[in-house]
Design a protein around this motif. Structure first.
Motif, PDB file in Angstrom:
ATOM      1  N   ASP A  60      54.794 -21.744  19.247  1.00 29.13           N
ATOM      2  CA  ASP A  60      54.069 -20.334  19.043  1.00 29.13           C
ATOM      3  C   ASP A  60      53.828 -18.838  19.065  1.00 29.13           C
ATOM      4  OD1 ASP A  60      53.801 -22.801  16.859  1.00 29.13           O
ATOM      5  OD2 ASP A  60      51.862 -23.180  17.229  1.00 29.13           O
ATOM      6  N   SER A  61      55.598 -18.584  19.536  1.00 31.88           N
ATOM      7  CA  SER A  61      55.566 -17.319  20.401  1.00 31.88           C
ATOM      8  C   SER A  61      54.960 -16.771  21.272  1.00 31.88           C
ATOM      9  CB  SER A  61      54.832 -15.974  18.874  1.00 31.88           C
ATOM     10  OG  SER A  61      53.492 -16.000  18.883  1.00 31.88           O
ATOM     11  N   GLU A  62      54.426 -18.104  22.292  1.00 32.71           N
ATOM     12  CA  GLU A  62      53.361 -17.849  23.279  1.00 32.71           C
ATOM     13  C   GLU A  62      54.468 -18.685  24.006  1.00 32.71           C
ATOM     14  OE1 GLU A  62      49.587 -19.607  24.318  1.00 32.71           O
ATOM     15  OE2 GLU A  62      48.763 -19.624  22.179  1.00 32.71           O
ATOM     16  N   SER A 110      58.524 -33.249  24.935  1.00 30.61           N
ATOM     17  CA  SER A 110      57.907 -32.049  25.079  1.00 30.61           C
ATOM     18  C   SER A 110      57.629 -30.457  24.545  1.00 30.61           C
ATOM     19  CB  SER A 110      56.776 -32.263  26.911  1.00 30.61           C
ATOM     20  OG  SER A 110      55.840 -31.256  27.121  1.00 30.61           O
ATOM     21  N   ASP A 111      55.894 -30.426  24.675  1.00 31.03           N
ATOM     22  CA  ASP A 111      56.277 -28.257  24.600  1.00 31.03           C
ATOM     23  C   ASP A 111      56.956 -27.729  25.811  1.00 31.03           C
ATOM     24  OD1 ASP A 111      53.959 -28.674  25.890  1.00 31.03           O
ATOM     25  OD2 ASP A 111      52.768 -27.693  24.450  1.00 31.03           O
ATOM     26  N   HIS A 112      56.443 -28.637  26.923  1.00 31.79           N
ATOM     27  CA  HIS A 112      57.263 -27.901  28.287  1.00 31.79           C
ATOM     28  C   HIS A 112      58.794 -28.038  28.072  1.00 31.79           C
ATOM     29  CE1 HIS A 112      53.180 -27.217  29.837  1.00 31.79           C
ATOM     30  NE2 HIS A 112      53.094 -27.831  28.724  1.00 31.79           N
ATOM     31  N   MET A 113      59.083 -27.673  29.254  1.00 32.63           N
ATOM     32  CA  MET A 113      61.075 -27.937  29.441  1.00 32.63           C
ATOM     33  C   MET A 113      60.940 -28.724  30.759  1.00 32.63           C
ATOM     34  SD  MET A 113      62.831 -24.888  26.956  1.00 32.63           S
ATOM     35  CE  MET A 113      61.034 -23.290  27.432  1.00 32.63           C
ATOM     36  N   PRO A 114      62.087 -28.969  30.856  1.00 35.41           N
ATOM     37  CA  PRO A 114      61.948 -29.734  31.913  1.00 35.41           C
ATOM     38  C   PRO A 114      62.262 -29.129  33.344  1.00 35.41           C
ATOM     39  CG  PRO A 114      63.552 -30.840  30.360  1.00 35.41           C
ATOM     40  CD  PRO A 114      62.716 -29.870  29.650  1.00 35.41           C
ATOM     41  N   VAL A 115      62.647 -29.082  34.155  1.00 30.64           N
ATOM     42  CA  VAL A 115      62.248 -27.961  35.414  1.00 30.64           C
ATOM     43  C   VAL A 115      63.246 -29.199  36.132  1.00 30.64           C
ATOM     44  CG1 VAL A 115      61.623 -26.225  37.228  1.00 30.64           C
ATOM     45  CG2 VAL A 115      60.162 -26.428  34.640  1.00 30.64           C
ATOM     46  N   VAL A 116      64.946 -28.091  36.866  1.00 30.33           N
ATOM     47  CA  VAL A 116      65.241 -28.632  37.872  1.00 30.33           C
ATOM     48  C   VAL A 116      65.934 -28.051  39.149  1.00 30.33           C
ATOM     49  CG1 VAL A 116      67.668 -29.815  38.157  1.00 30.33           C
ATOM     50  CG2 VAL A 116      66.292 -30.135  35.842  1.00 30.33           C
ATOM     51  N   ALA A 117      65.628 -28.879  39.926  1.00 30.14           N
ATOM     52  CA  ALA A 117      66.160 -27.830  41.384  1.00 30.14           C
ATOM     53  C   ALA A 117      66.749 -29.019  41.987  1.00 30.14           C
ATOM     54  CB  ALA A 117      64.729 -27.186  42.407  1.00 30.14           C
ATOM     55  N   ILE A 118      67.798 -27.795  42.447  1.00 32.85           N
ATOM     56  CA  ILE A 118      68.615 -28.821  43.475  1.00 32.85           C
ATOM     57  C   ILE A 118      68.639 -27.884  45.159  1.00 32.85           C
ATOM     58  CG2 ILE A 118      71.159 -28.703  44.796  1.00 32.85           C
ATOM     59  CD1 ILE A 118      71.867 -29.048  41.591  1.00 32.85           C
TER      60      ILE A 118
END
Length: 72
Positions: free
Chosen positions: A28-30, A59-67
């Motif tokens: 919603d624009s945030e 979810s409304d949060h997107m997955p975070v990936v790190a190597i």
């Protein structure tokens, strides 16, 4: 990037896998970077990749990936 008191406190002991972190929330624009991968400062890790997967199916949060690579 505006950081909360909690993130400022965590940054004292931990290093995040991104410096200018991409948005992990978009609803919603945030928008904002509010999800992180972090490791203890002084650890032998080098960040090879940090990315946000643009998917909000679960979810409304997107997955975070790190190597991370271990420096020997």
């Amino acid at each position: 990037e505006e950081k909360s008191d909690v993130i400022n406190t965590l940054d004292l002991s931990f290093e995040r896998s991104c410096k200018n972190c991409p948005n992990t929330f978009d609803e919603d624009s945030e928008t904002g970077a509010i999800d992180y991968i972090a490791f203890k400062k002084g650890s032998p890790f080098k960040v090879k990749l940090h990315q946000v997967i643009p998917n909000k199916t679960a979810s409304d949060h997107m997955p975070v990936v790190a190597i991370l690579e271990i420096n020997k």
